[in-house]
Structures are given as structure tokens and as C-alpha cells.
Design a protein around this motif. Sequence first.
Motif, PDB file in Angstrom:
ATOM      1  N   ARG A 112       7.915  -6.086  10.614  1.00  0.00           N
ATOM      2  CA  ARG A 112       8.070  -5.859  12.084  1.00  0.00           C
ATOM      3  C   ARG A 112       9.571  -5.932  12.659  1.00  0.00           C
ATOM      4  NH1 ARG A 112       3.842  -7.297  16.220  1.00  0.00           N
ATOM      5  NH2 ARG A 112       3.823  -5.069  16.314  1.00  0.00           N
ATOM      6  N   ALA A 113      10.329  -7.130  11.959  1.00  0.00           N
ATOM      7  CA  ALA A 113      11.556  -7.237  12.349  1.00  0.00           C
ATOM      8  C   ALA A 113      12.577  -6.070  11.969  1.00  0.00           C
ATOM      9  CB  ALA A 113      12.008  -8.566  11.957  1.00  0.00           C
ATOM     10  N   PHE A 114      12.288  -5.753  11.053  1.00  0.00           N
ATOM     11  CA  PHE A 114      13.230  -4.564  10.318  1.00  0.00           C
ATOM     12  C   PHE A 114      12.973  -3.348  11.121  1.00  0.00           C
ATOM     13  CE2 PHE A 114      15.609  -7.089   8.122  1.00  0.00           C
ATOM     14  CZ  PHE A 114      15.635  -7.161   6.761  1.00  0.00           C
ATOM     15  N   SER A 115      11.672  -2.967  11.276  1.00  0.00           N
ATOM     16  CA  SER A 115      11.165  -1.790  12.315  1.00  0.00           C
ATOM     17  C   SER A 115      11.664  -1.718  13.321  1.00  0.00           C
ATOM     18  CB  SER A 115       9.614  -1.664  12.028  1.00  0.00           C
ATOM     19  OG  SER A 115       9.119  -1.624  10.903  1.00  0.00           O
ATOM     20  N   ASP A 116      11.488  -2.877  14.102  1.00  0.00           N
ATOM     21  CA  ASP A 116      12.311  -2.809  15.424  1.00  0.00           C
ATOM     22  C   ASP A 116      13.795  -2.447  15.194  1.00  0.00           C
ATOM     23  OD1 ASP A 116      10.638  -5.694  16.681  1.00  0.00           O
ATOM     24  OD2 ASP A 116      10.054  -3.577  16.498  1.00  0.00           O
ATOM     25  N   LEU A 117      14.304  -3.041  14.276  1.00  0.00           N
ATOM     26  CA  LEU A 117      15.896  -2.574  14.057  1.00  0.00           C
ATOM     27  C   LEU A 117      16.181  -1.228  13.891  1.00  0.00           C
ATOM     28  CD1 LEU A 117      18.162  -4.658  14.050  1.00  0.00           C
ATOM     29  CD2 LEU A 117      18.156  -4.712  11.639  1.00  0.00           C
ATOM     30  N   LEU A 118      15.409  -0.552  13.188  1.00  0.00           N
ATOM     31  CA  LEU A 118      15.417   0.748  12.948  1.00  0.00           C
ATOM     32  C   LEU A 118      14.801   1.705  14.004  1.00  0.00           C
ATOM     33  CD1 LEU A 118      14.693   0.708   9.025  1.00  0.00           C
ATOM     34  CD2 LEU A 118      16.987   0.473  10.207  1.00  0.00           C
ATOM     35  N   GLY A 119      14.308   1.019  14.891  1.00  0.00           N
ATOM     36  CA  GLY A 119      13.551   1.866  16.053  1.00  0.00           C
ATOM     37  C   GLY A 119      12.297   2.615  15.455  1.00  0.00           C
ATOM     38  N   ILE A 120      11.610   1.922  14.452  1.00  0.00           N
ATOM     39  CA  ILE A 120      10.226   2.664  13.891  1.00  0.00           C
ATOM     40  C   ILE A 120       9.352   1.618  14.773  1.00  0.00           C
ATOM     41  CG2 ILE A 120       8.945   2.949  12.006  1.00  0.00           C
ATOM     42  CD1 ILE A 120      11.561   3.070  10.335  1.00  0.00           C
ATOM     43  N   ALA A 121       8.168   2.305  14.989  1.00  0.00           N
ATOM     44  CA  ALA A 121       7.208   1.666  15.705  1.00  0.00           C
ATOM     45  C   ALA A 121       6.151   1.448  14.499  1.00  0.00           C
ATOM     46  CB  ALA A 121       6.676   2.709  16.719  1.00  0.00           C
ATOM     47  N   VAL A 122       5.432   0.016  14.724  1.00  0.00           N
ATOM     48  CA  VAL A 122       4.455  -0.238  13.485  1.00  0.00           C
ATOM     49  C   VAL A 122       3.107  -0.374  14.425  1.00  0.00           C
ATOM     50  CG1 VAL A 122       3.898  -1.909  11.666  1.00  0.00           C
ATOM     51  CG2 VAL A 122       6.210  -1.524  12.231  1.00  0.00           C
ATOM     52  N   ASP A 123       2.146   0.045  13.362  1.00  0.00           N
ATOM     53  CA  ASP A 123       0.849  -0.012  13.864  1.00  0.00           C
ATOM     54  C   ASP A 123       0.011  -0.424  12.862  1.00  0.00           C
ATOM     55  OD1 ASP A 123      -0.715   0.745  16.584  1.00  0.00           O
ATOM     56  OD2 ASP A 123      -1.837   1.866  14.932  1.00  0.00           O
ATOM     57  N   VAL A 124      -1.157  -1.083  13.250  1.00  0.00           N
ATOM     58  CA  VAL A 124      -2.285  -1.490  12.233  1.00  0.00           C
ATOM     59  C   VAL A 124      -3.568  -1.184  12.772  1.00  0.00           C
ATOM     60  CG1 VAL A 124      -2.196  -3.580  12.920  1.00  0.00           C
ATOM     61  CG2 VAL A 124      -3.010  -3.309  10.677  1.00  0.00           C
ATOM     62  N   LYS A 125      -4.576  -0.558  12.141  1.00  0.00           N
ATOM     63  CA  LYS A 125      -5.788  -0.349  12.357  1.00  0.00           C
ATOM     64  C   LYS A 125      -6.872  -0.760  11.441  1.00  0.00           C
ATOM     65  CE  LYS A 125      -5.590   3.401  15.898  1.00  0.00           C
ATOM     66  NZ  LYS A 125      -4.002   3.157  15.926  1.00  0.00           N
ATOM     67  N   LEU A 126      -8.023  -1.339  11.684  1.00  0.00           N
ATOM     68  CA  LEU A 126      -9.326  -1.747  10.588  1.00  0.00           C
ATOM     69  C   LEU A 126     -10.243  -0.810  10.933  1.00  0.00           C
ATOM     70  CD1 LEU A 126      -9.707  -3.585   8.423  1.00  0.00           C
ATOM     71  CD2 LEU A 126     -10.681  -4.846  10.090  1.00  0.00           C
ATOM     72  N   ALA A 127     -10.599   0.080   9.786  1.00  0.00           N
ATOM     73  CA  ALA A 127     -11.647   1.004   9.986  1.00  0.00           C
ATOM     74  C   ALA A 127     -13.128   0.268   9.563  1.00  0.00           C
ATOM     75  CB  ALA A 127     -11.410   2.070   8.921  1.00  0.00           C
ATOM     76  N   GLU A 128     -13.922   1.050  10.019  1.00  0.00           N
ATOM     77  CA  GLU A 128     -15.611   0.280   9.653  1.00  0.00           C
ATOM     78  C   GLU A 128     -15.583  -0.088   8.361  1.00  0.00           C
ATOM     79  OE1 GLU A 128     -17.025   0.283  13.773  1.00  0.00           O
ATOM     80  OE2 GLU A 128     -17.997   0.059  11.688  1.00  0.00           O
ATOM     81  N   ASP A 129     -15.201   0.796   7.399  1.00  0.00           N
ATOM     82  CA  ASP A 129     -15.404   0.728   5.996  1.00  0.00           C
ATOM     83  C   ASP A 129     -14.693  -0.533   5.289  1.00  0.00           C
ATOM     84  OD1 ASP A 129     -13.774   3.588   4.706  1.00  0.00           O
ATOM     85  OD2 ASP A 129     -12.869   1.795   5.836  1.00  0.00           O
ATOM     86  N   GLY A 130     -13.563  -1.283   6.291  1.00  0.00           N
ATOM     87  CA  GLY A 130     -12.944  -2.161   5.665  1.00  0.00           C
ATOM     88  C   GLY A 130     -11.354  -1.639   5.427  1.00  0.00           C
ATOM     89  N   HIS A 131     -11.205  -0.219   5.288  1.00  0.00           N
ATOM     90  CA  HIS A 131      -9.920   0.005   5.219  1.00  0.00           C
ATOM     91  C   HIS A 131      -8.831  -0.440   6.108  1.00  0.00           C
ATOM     92  CE1 HIS A 131     -11.133   2.445   1.702  1.00  0.00           C
ATOM     93  NE2 HIS A 131     -10.110   2.908   1.656  1.00  0.00           N
ATOM     94  N   VAL A 132      -7.720  -0.850   5.911  1.00  0.00           N
ATOM     95  CA  VAL A 132      -6.817  -1.356   6.915  1.00  0.00           C
ATOM     96  C   VAL A 132      -5.753  -0.213   6.526  1.00  0.00           C
ATOM     97  CG1 VAL A 132      -5.505  -3.004   5.209  1.00  0.00           C
ATOM     98  CG2 VAL A 132      -5.405  -3.123   7.740  1.00  0.00           C
TER      99      VAL A 132
END
Lengths: 552, 221
Positions: free
Chosen positions: A509-529
Motif C-alpha cells: 500500500r505504501a509504495f503504491s500510494d507513492l507511485l500513484g497506483i490504486a490498490v484494491d482487494v476482493k474476496l470471491a464466493e469460492d474463496g479466491h482473493v
Amino acid sequence: MSSNSSATRNAHSLRSRLTRSLLVGTGLLLLVTGLILAHFVESWLIGEFDRGLEAKARTFVSLTEQEDLVVELDYVEEFLPEFARDEDPEYFQMWLDESEDFARSPSLESGRSLSRDGMREARLRIRDVRLPDGRDGRQVQVEFVPLIDDGDDEEDLEECRSMGFVQASSQTGPAAEEVVGADDDAGDRDESDAGDEDDEADGEGLGENLDPTVVGAGYRSASLVIARGRDELDERILFFRLALGSVALLLMGAITLLVRWTVRAGLAPVERVSSQVEAMGADQLELRIEGDPPAELVPLVDKLNQLLGRLEAAFERERRFSSDVAHELRTPISELKSLSDVGGRWPGDRESVQEFFDDVRHISGHMDEIVGQLLALARADAGLEVAAKDAVRLRALVDEVWRGIEHDANARGMDLECEVDPELTLRSDPGKLERIVQNLLINAARYGEEGGTIGVRSRKAPGGVALSFSNPTVDLEDGDLSRLFDRFWRKDSARSSGDGAGLGLALVRAFSDLLGIAVDVKLAEDGHVTFTLTIPDAALTREDGGRRVAAG
Amino acid sequence: MKVLLVEDSERLRRSLALGLGNSGFTVDTAADGAEGLEFLASYDYDALVLDLMLPKVPGLEVLRRLREEGSDLHVLILSARDQVQDRVKGLEYGADDYLIKPFDFDELCARLHALMRRRYRAKNPRLQLGAVEIDTSGKKVWKSGEPVHLTPTEYQLLEYLALRRGRVTSQGQLIEHLYPSESEVGSNVIEVVVSTLRKKTHDPGSPPLLETRRGFGYVIE
């Protein structure tokens, strides 16, 4: 207040400077006002005195008559006793035709004379003089023509009137009367001047303002000097000056107190701020300057408080970093200690000894990872990290990172499926991008479901390109998603695996902020993150130069 | 001495279990609080070594529940240097002692021994049983002044019965005390150990040390 720092001196001089200039200013004002006031009052006082002298002179003039060149002064001592008394007398003296000593006051000893000036144009003059008795005084000198009297005032008056003349009044001042000028026949006047007692008025109107030269021969002119001591006048002037002076001093005193008090009260806010600042120490960074500062001090106080806030935050970060390091390293260190204690005690157990070396290697790697991550995070926090700009080929980067962890990942049966566009090139910081990808892949390999496949994909997204990392998980829950990026947060199962410190995603997260990159996380029904990095278009175009980005 | 070690770091578990085992303790290990509670419910222990930072059920909670059920098992807690509040709470919840990580292994051993002495109210580490003298700290035995060599298991059995002097201990209890809980142990192994022990401690001038109470167990009077 005891320190001699230049700052303290300045605070004092501000107050004393203000006080001094105010006091000097008001002092000068008072002085000038006082002088002007004194001047006017003294002029008035002297004027009053002079008016008294003039009035007396007029009295004398009205008491002086002439008839057939004989002049009489009707001086009665009882009515004008001041000229005869022994103590501080007044003096008068009269001359006729400029030289003949005619009359003198009883106070004036024979042999002594009042001073007389030659008067050409003026009829009346007042000036300071030294009296015969030595006192300071003032005298009035009048040049006049004594009233001509023929014995019968009423008849004279009638005759004058019938002939058209108006008798002059005994008033000083050129505007006082109408003098009907002498005929041209004036010159034909009877010129005999030897005691013509019953000389009837030939009709000339007369008064002391009549110019003797117009009158012509046959009439005598007189000079009168009245002198009077000015002791009383001087006393009054002195008294007035003293009174004025005292009042001025009192005023000055009151003003001094007022100015001092006002200046002190006015500068009190400054004093308050500075005493608050002085009380602050390096060990009390949570303090801020409080109170309601005046408008002029607001920018100063605000700025100071801001700086204190930043200082406090920096110290806090520092302290937290040290504490984090100690905290996170305690387990590896305890492990090392215990392993060496026990191993040293019973070195005969060969299997244990071999295991021991493996353990030491793992533990030091673990510590290295922790320290490295903590340092990187600390630098990012402090805004010390700079985002470089270079061409980065994404596919190649992912492949390379994977090569570094493939061995350990395979031990858990994990493998990689990379579908990133090989042509996709970014302009970004290669080192930091590598860390981001590395942490995401390591997480997936360590904590993903055993035997699973890690999928890395790129696709077009609004505003840029989306790079996603996905893997199956075992015990991740929706409630965990918000805490995933927290420092030192780990799922229980992750915790006991003995690797990592819960910092990987925080670093992502810290480095992404620095580079202007957005980070997102999602959890699917089948347990895939799935973690998705959204790289903005701007990073995809060619831009030059390094760009300094302050994080936090 | 039977000890339960509850610690989440696998390496620590491994090395401590090894070291304690070599020091004459019988060790059961658990990796988290839940597993620890299961062991505590199933077996008797002489002491519990409990790490405070545990997954599933935290150390303090394990301790709390243990005391709530009325157990007065001796507990030694392991904590990090900065966890003062937790240590204080731990002591208040009824822990007997604590150690700060990283700690010396020797110190852990010594403190566990101290807990044992407290358990058996034997402040003096030396026990005198007729002609036999036992030094429970040094793990040494003498018979009439001559040192006697015993295997770790023999020593543990002798010490256990000596500390429980006057009380009958069953075979089952002995097995539980001398061997890790989930190990398979032959039923006559105790008989063998007792028999060997009797031979080694036999003194002609004294009555037999170890007595058998048929149907009940063994006792040292």
C-alpha cells in the motif's frame, strides 16, 4: 526572565521602546501645549495690566485742562492715593511741550524723573521700565493736548454745536470721536498766547488726539508717563507658570502610568505565548500553544503549532519504528537463543545439530525480511522515498520475481499462471514496483491454499491498466479485508507459520500510494482473493525526469 | 515432572521440548490456546508453561479459564519485554511466575524446578528416604552415601513417588506422569521400571523402599 538570550532582550526592548516613544511623544506634546498656553495667558495677563495703565492715563488726560495756555491738572490725592503711598507706590509725571516739567506724583522725589521716549508717530506707548525705587515696572507714555477749557462748559458746548463742531470726548484711540476738522481759518487764529483767559472758543474742536501740528500755536501739548510696579503681575505670571508646570507634571505622571500599563497589557499576549513556548521541553511534544492570540500573533502561533505537530509525529514514528523492530524481532531472537541454549547443552544429538543450522539460516532470513520491510515502511512514512521513473516491462518483472520465490512456492504445491501482455511497459520506479509484486506473490505463495494456482493478469481499465493477482485461500473472511493492509496484522494461521511479520501488504500500500497506483482487494464466493493494482494512463505515456513525491 | 508447553513458534516448541525432555521433564506441547485447553482438560500436569501471544485462544484467556475451573496447577507465563500490562494481568489471574523472552534455557529449568518444589511443599531439594538420599535439583541419588546411577525414567518415577510420599499412585497415573500424553506405552513398562529401581535402591539394613499395593498402585512410606 533571567536569561540573557537575545530573544529576551528584544522582548524587553519592544516594551521599553514603545513606552519610551509614547512618553517622549506625549511629553513633547504637553510641553508645546504648555508653552502655547503659557504664552497666551501671560499675554492676556500683561494685557490686563496694560489696560489698567491706559485707563489711568485716560483719567489723567481727562483731568488735565488748559485755558489760555495755562494748563491745570486736577490731581486729587484722595482719589488716587496710589501715587502717594510709601509702599510700592505708582508714579506719574507730566511734561508740557516736550520739555517743561509740569507735574509729578508725590511718590516721585524731586530730582528724579521717569524715563520718556521720543514719540514721533505714536500717541501712546507702553513698555517695561525700572522704577525710581528700583522695582521692575511698566509705564505708559501718552502724548496729548490737554482739553481747552474756557470756564463754561455748557456754553462751550452750545457754541460748538451751533457752529457745527463737536467737542471731542476724553477717550484715547483715533476712532473714538468725530473731529470736524479745523477750518482753513485755523491759521487765522488769534495767536496771542499770553494769558488770554477769556478766550472764547473759536470753534476748534479739540481733544487729545488732535495732532498739535494741526492745532497750531496757542495751545500747549503734554506728555504723560505713568509707571507702575509689575511685582503683582510677575507674581501672577509666576504662579500661573507654576500651576501649569505642576499640572503638566501630574499629567505626565499619570500618562507614564497609563502608558506603562497599556503597553504591558498590550504586550501581554506576546508574553503569554513566549512563556508557554519556554515551558515546552523536548519531552513534552504533545503540548501546543493555547489561548486566544491576537490577530498579529495568529500566524506565528499557528505555524509553531504546526511545526510542533510535525515534530511530534516524527518522534512518534521514530519511537514506533524502534518499538516495532523490537517487538517483531523478539520471536526470532528467542528462537535463536533457545536453539543455541539447548543445542549447546546437548551437542551429541546429531539430528538436532543439523536442524539447528537450518533453523539459524531461516531465522536470519526472517529477521532480515522484517528489518528490511520496517525500514522501507519507515522511510515511506517519513516522506523520504523518491519515485524514480524508468521503463519497466511488467511481464518480465513478474517472471523474474517469481523465479526468486518459485522454489519455496513449489514446496507448498503453488504455481504461477501469468497472462500479462508482454508488450505492456510502464514508466515507473522499477525497485518499488518489484517490491510490490514480490510482496503480493510471496503472500499468495505462503498463505494461499496449498496446491493452488496464483493468477496474474493485465487488462484495460478506465483510466489506465489493471494488474490483478489472484489465489485461492482457506480461511480468509470478508471481515478481514479491511484489515489486510494493517501493519502487523496477520490471520492466526499465518501467524504461527513463523514467517513474515504482517508487513508485506502494508508495504504494498505504501509504495503504491507513492507511485500513484490504486490498490484494491476482493474476496470471491469460492474463496479466491484478488488484489488489483490500477496503473494510471499517465504512467503509461513517455514522460521525462524523476519526480519527487512526498508521502504523508 | 509432567509439563505442558503452549507456544506458537514451532522452532521454540521444538527446542524447548527437546531441552526440557533432556532435563528430566516429560513434555506435552500445544501450538495454540485451544489445543492447550484440550490438553489441560484431558491430562494432569505438574506445571504449565504458557506463552501469552497465542492464536485461537490467547494465553490470558487460557489461564483465566483454567483458574475458573478451580485448577491450582502451577503456571509459568512467557511474555515479550513490552507486555507489562499482560504480565501483571497474568499474575493477577493466578500465574505463579513469568519469564521474559528471550530467556535463558537454564533459567526456565530452574524456575520450573522451583514450581515443583512448591507443588510438593518440599522447599529442601534434598529428600531422605531411609538409606536413600535424593537431590531433586541435581537429579542425583545416593544410597548410604554411595551414588546410584538411574535412567531418566527410573529417576522420574522414584522422585515422583518420593514427593508423593505416603500417597498411593496408580499405574495409570505413573504412565501419564512419565510419558508424553499421546505416546503408546506398554502396560507392563511400569512394572519393569519399578523392579529395576527396587534392585538399585535395595539396602539390606532397611525396609524396602517401594511398596506395591495390589489393585491400587505403588507407594513410598
